[in-house]
Write an enzyme that holds these catalytic residues in place. Structure first.
Site, PDB file in Angstrom:
ATOM      1  N   GLU A 180       1.647  -0.454  -4.780  1.00 55.56           N
ATOM      2  CA  GLU A 180       0.805   0.566  -4.764  1.00 55.56           C
ATOM      3  C   GLU A 180       1.518   2.160  -5.671  1.00 55.56           C
ATOM      4  O   GLU A 180       2.260   2.862  -4.590  1.00 55.56           O
ATOM      5  CB  GLU A 180      -0.429   1.105  -4.711  1.00 55.56           C
ATOM      6  N   ASP A 219       0.469  -1.075  -0.316  1.00 58.94           N
ATOM      7  CA  ASP A 219      -0.201   0.216   0.082  1.00 58.94           C
ATOM      8  C   ASP A 219       0.659   1.367   0.362  1.00 58.94           C
ATOM      9  O   ASP A 219       1.761   1.577   0.989  1.00 58.94           O
ATOM     10  CB  ASP A 219      -1.336  -0.033   0.981  1.00 58.94           C
TER      11      ASP A 219
END
Length: 797
Positions: A492, A455
């Site tokens: 990401e 993330d």
């Protein structure tokens, strides 16, 4: 701010470790001031039974009673002060040793149980323990202490072992070994003190019991969303009693090549939390619930699940103080408390951390048995501890804030915030980097997971001051680590500080990336934006403009149209604007730029024309995703058309907004779901879609090209039509065309390969079952009349 609310869930334990008389004890408290007077029990017997010096300077400095923050609970019955000497006669003694610095966390050694924790800047460290009720020495204490009512184990208190920096410290690691402790079900934490220079980045608070960053299990409330235990305290625990998990003689890892992956992003709890799942209430929303629904995943045809965060987190973190979000429950889990412990409230029937660990392994084993890999969405960019204005100190902040977090030392030592969540983990500090590496290795060796999605991974590309690094040490270490070498690693490639690295993420030819440009370009083309044809062609052919560098492959592009944050697929074609009123922030949260189109009406409607276009558009998006070169990823629920009613930031709703609706799946099984699963299976059985090299117009081993673009109108800004053929060595070519115009187009169909004919497999304008025919419909002529907002796929046979 409730810095340290209720200590612990009384579901876990029946007795306090010590009964506590009211006293004037002024020793440090592990909690903030309590409305109940400090109930310290002074034991006159030395805790250590060894000749070690320094552990016990004075008895009350070695083992004191930790006072619970009772928050209005009735105090235990007063015990007279003159009873204390009687306790010293029968209180248990504990033989301690200096201990060892490694491994960090809790480990078993020949001389007992070893505790080791890093803190460079702490000046005082106290180990706090709470023993299980069943432990004999706990009962010895119970026999001599009169208690009027039974409180939870930690509500009753904790033992303390003060560490001597001259004996129990090696370098920056504090350690102690204690003999004859129970081998499981011990709760533990640390209190730390140190410099109070806020401007220097320190946030020490000796009143708070902190979770060991290396705790392999974390215990707290037992049931997800149990508001009666909203302020439960989280503490580390360990288990050396259980036998190793039985993976089985015939067990094997799926080891699916990256080029063949089809990823399904899902939330463990939301997948089966709904009553519509038909599961027993005890396993709804649990790891075992996922096991029960594996047949659905197999029918859908995906071969990898990407689980939203499953590290321990506090779902009630928004409700610790009055604020606009204090009605919400964190269901996504992007707020990590500990990087080693599986989310304990995903265990069945409130089973706790050990059961969670075992059932997580059962889930992984079952998924692997079904040929499905397990990828974890991991959050190493920030923690749950929030910001300086409203901190939620549970671990890192109180252990060594200056090491674990990025700080602006030129601005009063304030936390830097590249995560959008108040703090940013200092990932490239050697200690933090090693913590991340140890965590990843733990999940691979202990839990057998197959990969990780990181993330806001651009945070991991920043230095201690937040500046971008061209060769981030932690990113390189992950790419080069031998234990992680079999794992898929996906970034990401952006963060909330503007470091957008799509196609430029440091990769060492290993890292894949969420391709945000793929998402944006496909949304714009399919919904009919002008000037997007060339970009659409680039994305479906593998995004060579971004990834054809060094030894990178098309599968390093993780293609997606929909992910957990943002609109669902149904909402993408049903709403022009976000509708986030339920979040309590006045619509200020969530993205305003969704690249969506409501097909003529905002929200739900009975208009058959609008509904027909929406159905076609969802199929168009899914078909485009599944025929694209690269790794496709879809979102849980899109296979039946899940709606969040236009909410594009639904992280805080443990309701039908996020829960998989099994009844809707059943209702749409023969049409929407059928199309989705058949297209996935078609992709997986056709070699032209899963290439491990980029498409070439003049492949050196072939006479023909890998792809033919049936296009001579690239520069027409108003053209919203594209047709192309992916070629197969054996003549099994696939022709595809996408019409994003609002009118019919008569499409010229190219000649099929020699001795082959075209068969229509897909026409998204047709009703089920004619929208997808696996064997194909023959009789394709030289032209095909394509409907507005539709797509077709022909296969040469």
């Amino acid at each position: 701010m409730l810095r340290t609310p209720h200590w612990y869930d009384s579901h876990v334990a029946k007795f306090p470790l010590f009964a506590s008389p009211f006293s004037s004890h002024n020793g440090s408290s592990c909690t903030v001031a309590s409305p109940v007077p400090d109930m310290g029990l002074k034991l006159s017997k030395q805790v250590s039974g060894s000749n070690q010096q320094g552990i016990a300077r004075k008895t009350r400095d070695c083992v004191n009673h930790r006072t619970a923050n009772a928050y209005g609970q009735r105090a235990q019955e007063r015990v007279l002060e003159d009873e204390a000497p009687q306790m010293s006669e029968t209180s248990p003694s504990w033989k301690t040793f200096p201990g060892q610095a490694f491994p960090l966390g809790v480990s078993e050694v020949d001389s007992g149980t070893n505790f080791a924790i890093f803190s460079q800047h702490a000046t005082a460290v106290t180990l706090c323990l709470s023993l299980p009720e069943s432990f004999p020495q706990t009962h010895a204490l119970m026999n001599i202490i009169f208690v009027k009512e039974r409180l939870g184990r930690v509500d009753g208190g904790m033992m303390e072992f003060s560490l001597d920096r001259n004996v129990n410290k090696t370098g920056d690691i504090w350690h102690i070994c204690i003999k004859d402790l129970p081998r499981s079900n011990v709760l533990y934490g640390y209190c730390m003190d140190g410099p109070r220079g806020w401007h220097e980045g320190h946030r020490f608070d000796s009143r708070v019991v902190l979770i060991d960053p290396y705790a392999k299990l974390v215990d707290g409330r037992r049931f997800f969303g149990d508001s009666s235990k909203k302020f439960s305290k989280f503490l580390g625990t360990y288990d050396f009693d259980s036998l190793p998990f039985a993976w089985g003689d015939n067990y094997k890892l799926p080891n699916i090549p990256e080029k063949d992956l089809v990823i399904y992003e899902m939330n463990v709890r939301a997948f089966t939390a709904s009553e519509s799942s038909g599961l027993d209430p005890d396993i709804r929303g649990s790891y075992l619930g996922v096991i029960e629904k594996i047949p659905h995943l197999q029918e859908l045809g995906i071969n990898a699940v990407e689980l939203l965060p499953v590290f321990e987190f506090d779902e009630f973190e928004f409700q610790r103080r009055p604020n606009p979000r204090d009605h919400m429950i964190n269901t996504w889990g992007y707020s990590t408390i500990n990087f080693f412990a599986p989310m304990s409230r995903y265990a069945s029937d409130g089973g706790g951390p050990l059961k969670a660990s075992q059932e997580f392994k059962q889930m992984v084993k079952a998924l692997h048995g079904a040929g499905i890999e397990v990828i974890l969405d991991v959050v190493y960019n920030h923690t749950n501890e929030a910001d300086d204005a409203n901190p939620y100190t549970t671990s890192f902040r109180g252990i060594d804030n200056k090491v674990y977090y990025m700080l602006d030392l030129n601005n009063n030592g304030q936390l830097l915030n590249f995560s959008g969540c108040g703090n940013t983990l200092n990932c490239n500090h050697p200690v933090v980097m090693e913590l991340i590496m140890d965590s990843l290795r733990h999940w691979v060796t202990e839990y057998h997971v197959d990969g990780f999605r990181f993330d806001l991974a651009s945070v991991l590309c920043r230095g201690a001051d937040g500046s971008p690094l061209s060769a981030p040490p932690v990113i390189r270490a992950i790419a080069k680590d031998s234990i992680l070498s079999r794992c898929k690693i996906i970034s990401e490639p952006w963060d909330c500080g503007g470091l957008y690295l799509v196609g430029r993420f440091p990769n060492w030819d290993r890292w894949a990336e969420w391709n945000g440009k793929y998402r944006d370009d496909l949304r714009r083309f399919i919904k009919g934006d002008s000037g997007m044809k060339g970009s659409f062609a680039t994305r479906v052919s593998g995004s060579a403009d971004l990834f054809k560098v060094n030894k990178r492959k098309p599968y390093h592009s993780v293609n997606f149209v929909i992910a957990h944050d943002g609109f669902t697929l149904y909402d993408l074609v049903s709403y022009n604007f976000k509708h986030n009123d339920a979040n309590g922030e006045g619509g200020n949260d969530g993205s305003n730029d969704n690249l969506s189109w409501n097909c003529g009406y905002e929200g739900e409607t009975d208009d058959s024309t609008v509904k027909a276009i929406r159905s076609r558009q969802m199929k168009n998006f899914h078909l485009a995703l599944m025929i694209s070169q690269g790794t496709p990823m879809m979102l849980m629920g899109d296979e039946y058309g899940h709606s969040r009613n236009g909410n594009n930031n639904s992280y805080g709703h443990d309701t039908a907004i996020n829960h998989f609706q099994w009844g809707l799946l059943e209702a749409r099984n023969s049409n929407h779901f059928r199309f989705f699963k058949e297209v996935i299976k078609f992709r997986r059985t056709r070699r032209v879609f899963g290439r491990d090299t980029f498409l070439e117009k003049t492949h050196w081993t072939l006479v023909q090209n890998d792809v033919t673009w049936h296009e001579d109108n690239w520069h027409n800004f108003e053209s919203k039509f594209l047709a192309f053929t992916f070629h197969d060595n054996n003549g099994g070519d696939v022709y595809m065309a996408f019409n994003a115009h609002d009118y019919f187009i008569k499409v010229p169909i190219p000649a099929a390969p020699v001795k082959r004919r075209w068969f229509r497999v897909v026409d998204t304008n047709l009703e089920s079952p004619n929208d997808f025919v696996l064997d194909g419909v023959p009789g394709i002529k030289s032209t095909y009349n394509m409907a507005p907002y539709s797509s077709i796929l022909l296969e040469a046979k």
